[in-house]
Design a protein around this motif. Structure first.
Motif, mmCIF file in Angstrom:
data_model
loop_
_atom_site.group_PDB
_atom_site.id
_atom_site.type_symbol
_atom_site.label_atom_id
_atom_site.label_comp_id
_atom_site.label_asym_id
_atom_site.label_seq_id
_atom_site.Cartn_x
_atom_site.Cartn_y
_atom_site.Cartn_z
ATOM 1 N N ASP A 114 0.805 -1.221 0.000
ATOM 2 C CA ASP A 114 0.000 0.000 0.000
ATOM 3 C C ASP A 114 0.841 1.275 0.000
ATOM 4 O OD1 ASP A 114 1.009 -0.582 2.440
ATOM 5 O OD2 ASP A 114 -0.679 0.207 3.585
ATOM 6 N N ALA A 115 2.162 1.150 -0.160
ATOM 7 C CA ALA A 115 3.005 2.344 -0.141
ATOM 8 C C ALA A 115 3.665 2.544 -1.502
ATOM 9 C CB ALA A 115 4.064 2.232 0.946
ATOM 10 N N ILE A 116 4.176 3.743 -1.702
ATOM 11 C CA ILE A 116 4.882 4.060 -2.931
ATOM 12 C C ILE A 116 6.362 4.116 -2.583
ATOM 13 C CG2 ILE A 116 5.145 5.704 -4.786
ATOM 14 C CD1 ILE A 116 2.324 6.782 -3.823
ATOM 15 N N GLY A 117 7.184 3.355 -3.298
ATOM 16 C CA GLY A 117 8.603 3.288 -2.970
ATOM 17 C C GLY A 117 9.427 4.283 -3.756
ATOM 18 N N LEU A 118 10.624 4.524 -3.248
ATOM 19 C CA LEU A 118 11.534 5.451 -3.923
ATOM 20 C C LEU A 118 11.828 4.972 -5.344
ATOM 21 C CD1 LEU A 118 13.339 7.956 -3.692
ATOM 22 C CD2 LEU A 118 15.166 6.479 -2.897
ATOM 23 N N VAL A 119 12.052 3.647 -5.480
ATOM 24 C CA VAL A 119 12.380 3.104 -6.796
ATOM 25 C C VAL A 119 11.245 3.383 -7.788
ATOM 26 C CG1 VAL A 119 12.908 0.989 -8.049
ATOM 27 C CG2 VAL A 119 13.810 1.338 -5.737
ATOM 28 N N GLU A 120 10.005 3.170 -7.341
ATOM 29 C CA GLU A 120 8.859 3.384 -8.221
ATOM 30 C C GLU A 120 8.739 4.851 -8.614
ATOM 31 O OE1 GLU A 120 8.872 1.517 -5.645
ATOM 32 O OE2 GLU A 120 7.971 -0.416 -6.173
ATOM 33 N N VAL A 121 8.912 5.736 -7.621
ATOM 34 C CA VAL A 121 8.768 7.166 -7.902
ATOM 35 C C VAL A 121 9.861 7.638 -8.857
ATOM 36 C CG1 VAL A 121 9.028 9.438 -6.865
ATOM 37 C CG2 VAL A 121 7.485 7.789 -5.828
ATOM 38 N N VAL A 122 11.084 7.174 -8.617
ATOM 39 C CA VAL A 122 12.204 7.566 -9.475
ATOM 40 C C VAL A 122 11.961 7.077 -10.904
ATOM 41 C CG1 VAL A 122 14.637 7.073 -9.936
ATOM 42 C CG2 VAL A 122 13.910 7.746 -7.637
ATOM 43 N N GLU A 123 11.403 5.869 -11.013
ATOM 44 C CA GLU A 123 11.128 5.295 -12.329
ATOM 45 C C GLU A 123 9.979 6.043 -13.013
ATOM 46 O OE1 GLU A 123 10.275 3.035 -15.568
ATOM 47 O OE2 GLU A 123 8.800 2.958 -13.958
ATOM 48 N N LEU A 124 8.908 6.254 -12.235
ATOM 49 C CA LEU A 124 7.691 6.881 -12.774
ATOM 50 C C LEU A 124 7.961 8.292 -13.292
ATOM 51 C CD1 LEU A 124 4.500 6.493 -12.904
ATOM 52 C CD2 LEU A 124 4.446 7.741 -10.754
ATOM 53 N N LEU A 125 8.802 9.027 -12.557
ATOM 54 C CA LEU A 125 9.016 10.435 -12.889
ATOM 55 C C LEU A 125 10.370 10.688 -13.559
ATOM 56 C CD1 LEU A 125 7.558 11.813 -9.571
ATOM 57 C CD2 LEU A 125 6.567 12.172 -11.819
ATOM 58 N N GLY A 126 11.111 9.620 -13.824
ATOM 59 C CA GLY A 126 12.387 9.778 -14.524
ATOM 60 C C GLY A 126 13.389 10.622 -13.760
ATOM 61 N N LEU A 127 13.615 10.269 -12.502
ATOM 62 C CA LEU A 127 14.455 11.116 -11.652
ATOM 63 C C LEU A 127 15.847 10.532 -11.416
ATOM 64 C CD1 LEU A 127 11.786 12.020 -8.924
ATOM 65 C CD2 LEU A 127 12.479 13.371 -10.886
ATOM 66 N N ALA A 128 16.137 9.372 -12.005
ATOM 67 C CA ALA A 128 17.371 8.657 -11.652
ATOM 68 C C ALA A 128 18.617 9.536 -11.777
ATOM 69 C CB ALA A 128 17.505 7.407 -12.520
ATOM 70 N N VAL A 146 10.469 16.604 -9.386
ATOM 71 C CA VAL A 146 10.957 16.245 -8.047
ATOM 72 C C VAL A 146 9.891 16.595 -7.000
ATOM 73 C CG1 VAL A 146 12.722 16.672 -6.293
ATOM 74 C CG2 VAL A 146 13.363 16.562 -8.705
ATOM 75 N N ALA A 147 9.236 17.744 -7.187
ATOM 76 C CA ALA A 147 8.205 18.154 -6.221
ATOM 77 C C ALA A 147 7.049 17.149 -6.208
ATOM 78 C CB ALA A 147 7.692 19.554 -6.563
ATOM 79 N N VAL A 148 6.684 16.652 -7.388
ATOM 80 C CA VAL A 148 5.621 15.644 -7.459
ATOM 81 C C VAL A 148 6.077 14.369 -6.747
ATOM 82 C CG1 VAL A 148 4.277 14.167 -9.004
ATOM 83 C CG2 VAL A 148 4.626 16.574 -9.586
ATOM 84 N N GLY A 149 7.321 13.951 -7.029
ATOM 85 C CA GLY A 149 7.844 12.743 -6.385
ATOM 86 C C GLY A 149 7.909 12.895 -4.876
ATOM 87 N N ARG A 150 8.310 14.067 -4.413
ATOM 88 C CA ARG A 150 8.398 14.317 -2.975
ATOM 89 C C ARG A 150 7.021 14.188 -2.322
ATOM 90 N NH1 ARG A 150 10.484 20.166 -1.110
ATOM 91 N NH2 ARG A 150 8.584 20.747 -2.209
ATOM 92 N N ALA A 151 6.009 14.745 -3.001
ATOM 93 C CA ALA A 151 4.648 14.651 -2.463
ATOM 94 C C ALA A 151 4.185 13.191 -2.429
ATOM 95 C CB ALA A 151 3.693 15.503 -3.306
ATOM 96 N N LEU A 152 4.503 12.438 -3.507
ATOM 97 C CA LEU A 152 4.063 11.032 -3.565
ATOM 98 C C LEU A 152 4.708 10.199 -2.460
ATOM 99 C CD1 LEU A 152 4.117 10.213 -7.376
ATOM 100 C CD2 LEU A 152 2.145 10.539 -5.900
ATOM 101 N N LEU A 153 6.005 10.466 -2.201
ATOM 102 C CA LEU A 153 6.728 9.636 -1.234
ATOM 103 C C LEU A 153 6.293 9.895 0.202
ATOM 104 C CD1 LEU A 153 10.248 9.582 -2.846
ATOM 105 C CD2 LEU A 153 8.882 7.598 -2.222
ATOM 106 N N SER A 154 5.553 10.981 0.444
ATOM 107 C CA SER A 154 5.058 11.185 1.803
ATOM 108 C C SER A 154 3.842 10.288 2.047
ATOM 109 C CB SER A 154 4.708 12.659 2.025
ATOM 110 O OG SER A 154 3.526 12.996 1.327
ATOM 111 N N GLN A 155 3.571 9.367 1.126
ATOM 112 C CA GLN A 155 2.503 8.360 1.232
ATOM 113 C C GLN A 155 1.142 9.032 1.477
ATOM 114 O OE1 GLN A 155 3.601 5.534 0.383
ATOM 115 N NE2 GLN A 155 5.749 5.948 0.670
ATOM 116 N N PRO A 156 0.751 9.955 0.601
ATOM 117 C CA PRO A 156 -0.524 10.646 0.818
ATOM 118 C C PRO A 156 -1.716 9.746 0.487
ATOM 119 C CG PRO A 156 0.400 11.313 -1.274
ATOM 120 C CD PRO A 156 1.408 10.392 -0.638
#
Lengths: 373, 228
Positions: A114-128, A146-156
């Motif tokens: 039920d959580a979003i991982g760093l790997v997924e966010v980096v992949e989804l948003l092309g942040l590598a 990066v701002a979108v990824g940061r918001a996602l990783l706070s597990q909203p």
């Protein structure tokens, strides 16, 4: 829609010289767009939902949890939201990685079910490539990703986006929009998206809240509001409908995809698309013309039998007709804009069965699978 | 040039001790005050800010006079001194610290307040939407982003305490090892026609002041680095 999953908000009050009185219910899934002209109170509503602004006469219930009512007010840091501001607002003293992990207190989430991982966010948003950079050395589009990824990783449990593209130039916007579409497709997370750009709304939204001068003009599914002739959207020059279709086949020889929309079939020039994948079609009212009889020879690919459901006059001596793709008048709608002269010469009226000639169909590039990742 | 009299080194040490202690106290007291001044919506906050800024405008002797009254046997200072069996805080190192804190307060509070105001509301809102409590947002966002302001405040507070004269003369007098700081020592040497010692001390202060100004310029240049 007022079920346990819904997002119910009602805010009333005065901020400076501005009177806000906005109430609506949004579904607890998919993307809800708050749309309206600049200064109509969209951002204020979003800030109230996040708890960044407090109006005394306010109520906010998200998926059965009361965030605000007459006596209670949960502070912003106690609400499980992700918020993407108009400007990326990255922490200048932290690296991209530290920015991404601020909401998790530096821990790298491992992505359980039920959580979003760093790997997924980096992949989804092309942040590598960006992880170890400083925010000051990123382009505008990169910063917003990066701002979108940061918001996602706070597990909203709810993602709030305040015109995330409007501070960007056109190339950055085109760069980031596909990322937002992927986000919307791949995550089960409900999104409330503030925008004054109809093109963004047509591509991203499932549900629409039309705002005007501090109030809510209408709220409902995107397609229903787009095709409501009593609302300004259907009567505007840019009137269009967004339809969600499934790829039924692909003709490689002609580069044409065949899309099913609730029984009706559209042929659309497209890149090869896997069968069963979902696409969003945009059909502008100005690209649809009407005929009494089926034209026998025509270059137009999509000629569909439709029923005229209703019609309204626009200011420019034109008629906007709402068309149903089914004989019984139910199901998805199209809009057609025709001149009043043609309308009268053909003797068109509500309830008439006619043929709609669709001259052009635009496809949103991304697939629209709604399965959580 | 012969060896310096040991009393000069006593004055130098005392000055550094006073300035360091004052700066430390000012950072501890001035930070919450600056935070409040930067963020409060209270209508009377500018009045508080004006009181803090008074030493910028007042002649040091005026401040010194009131301090002398306050620290003396019939003021609150005398009351406090009573706890350890003294009659007064005037003409003591402790009294000098109190005076220096008040005198240098605007030089510490103002840069920190400016820095907090420059950070603005947005980063704190971002932190709140990332589930950071107000305390965590303060320590992990506001303070790091305001760091140049803290550096400026520390340098200015220290330098200004080193350079104070009028207040020291009023409330500290001239007790070697207790209240006789550099600026007073120079005055003394001149009175006693000891030009060599006065010259060395005055020259040292010029070098010190130059260093301070250069340091400030460097901090400001770092402050202007591109942000997000």
């Amino acid at each position: 829609m007022s079920g346990p999953d819904a997002i119910q908000v009602a805010f009333r009050g005065r901020i400076g010289g501005f009177q806000l009185d906005a109430a609506f219910t949004a579904p607890g899934r998919g993307c809800t767009a708050l749309f309206g002209p600049s200064g109509c109170g969209k951002t204020t509503v979003l800030r109230c939902i996040a708890g960044l602004q407090r109006l005394a006469a306010g109520a906010c219930v998200v998926k059965g949890e009361i965030w605000q009512d007459g006596s209670r007010f949960r502070p912003a840091h106690g609400r499980p939201v992700g918020y993407v501001f108009q400007e990326a607002s990255l922490f200048a003293h932290l690296s991209v990685r530290a920015n991404l992990l601020y909401g998790t207190r530096g821990r790298v989430p491992a992505a359980p079910a039920d959580a979003i991982g760093l790997v997924e966010v980096v992949e989804l948003l092309g942040l590598a490539r960006l992880l170890d950079r400083a925010p000051g050395h990123l382009s505008g589009g990169e910063r917003q990703r990066v701002a979108v990824g940061r918001a996602l990783l706070s597990q909203p449990q709810l993602l709030l986006m305040d015109e995330p593209l409007s501070a960007l130039d056109r190339p950055s916007r085109d760069e980031i929009l596909p990322f937002l579409e992927r986000l919307h497709e791949q995550l089960a997370l409900p999104i409330i998206y503030v925008s004054h750009d109809l093109a963004e709304v047509e591509r991203l939204a499932d549900h629409l809240v039309l705002m005007q001068a501090g109030g809510v003009l209408a709220a409902g599914p995107l397609a229903a509001l787009q095709s409501d002739p009593t609302l300004p959207l259907a009567r505007s020059r840019d009137a269009a409908v967004s339809l969600d279709g499934v790829v039924a086949g692909y003709d490689a020889a002609y580069g044409l995809a065949s899309l099913q929309v609730d029984g009706a079939q559209f042929l659309v020039p497209a890149a090869p698309a896997p069968q069963g994948s979902r696409r969003r079609l945009r059909i502008a009212a100005g690209d649809v013309s009407l005929a009494q009889v089926l034209p026998e020879a025509s270059t137009i690919l999509n000629i569909l039998p439709v029923t005229i459901v209703s019609a309204a006059a626009t200011e420019a001596q034109q008629i906007v007709a709402v068309l149903s793709l089914r004989p019984d008048g139910a199901g998805p709608r199209l809009l057609a804009r025709v001149t009043r002269r043609s309308w009268e010469q053909l003797g068109l009226a509500e309830g008439a069965a006619v043929y709609a000639q669709v001259k052009s169909v635009a496809l949103a590039p991304a697939s629209r699978q709604r399965d959580p990742m | 040039m012969g060896a310096l009299a040991p009393e000069i080194w006593v004055a130098v040490r005392l000055t550094i001790e006073l300035a360091a202690l004052t700066t430390l106290l000012l950072l501890v007291l001035g930070t919450p005050l600056a935070w409040w001044l930067a963020r409060s919506g209270a209508w009377w906050k500018e009045l508080v800010a004006a009181v803090v800024a008074l030493p910028l405008v007042l002649p040091p002797t005026v401040l010194g006079f009131y301090l002398l009254v306050a620290l003396g046997p019939s003021g609150p200072g005398g009351l406090i001194a009573g706890f350890w069996g003294e009659r007064t805080l005037a003409f003591t190192f402790e009294g000098l610290v109190i005076g220096s804190v008040l005198y240098s307060m605007p030089f510490v509070v103002q840069p920190i307040r400016n820095a907090f105001e420059a950070v603005g509301e947005r980063p704190l809102e971002v932190a709140a939407t990332l589930r950071a409590s107000p305390a965590r947002a303060f320590w992990t966002v506001a303070v790091p982003l305001a760091r140049p302001g803290f550096l400026t405040a520390a340098v200015l507070g220290f330098a200004h305490t080193v350079g104070e004269f009028g207040v020291v003369l009023m409330i500290g007098g001239n007790i070697p090892g207790e209240t006789k700081v550099l600026s007073v020592a120079i005055y003394d040497y001149v009175e006693l026609m000891q030009w060599r010692e006065a010259n060395i001390l005055a020259g040292g202060m010029v070098v010190f002041a130059l260093t301070v100004i250069l340091a400030m310029t460097m901090i400001e240049r770092r402050m202007a680095r591109p942000g997000a």
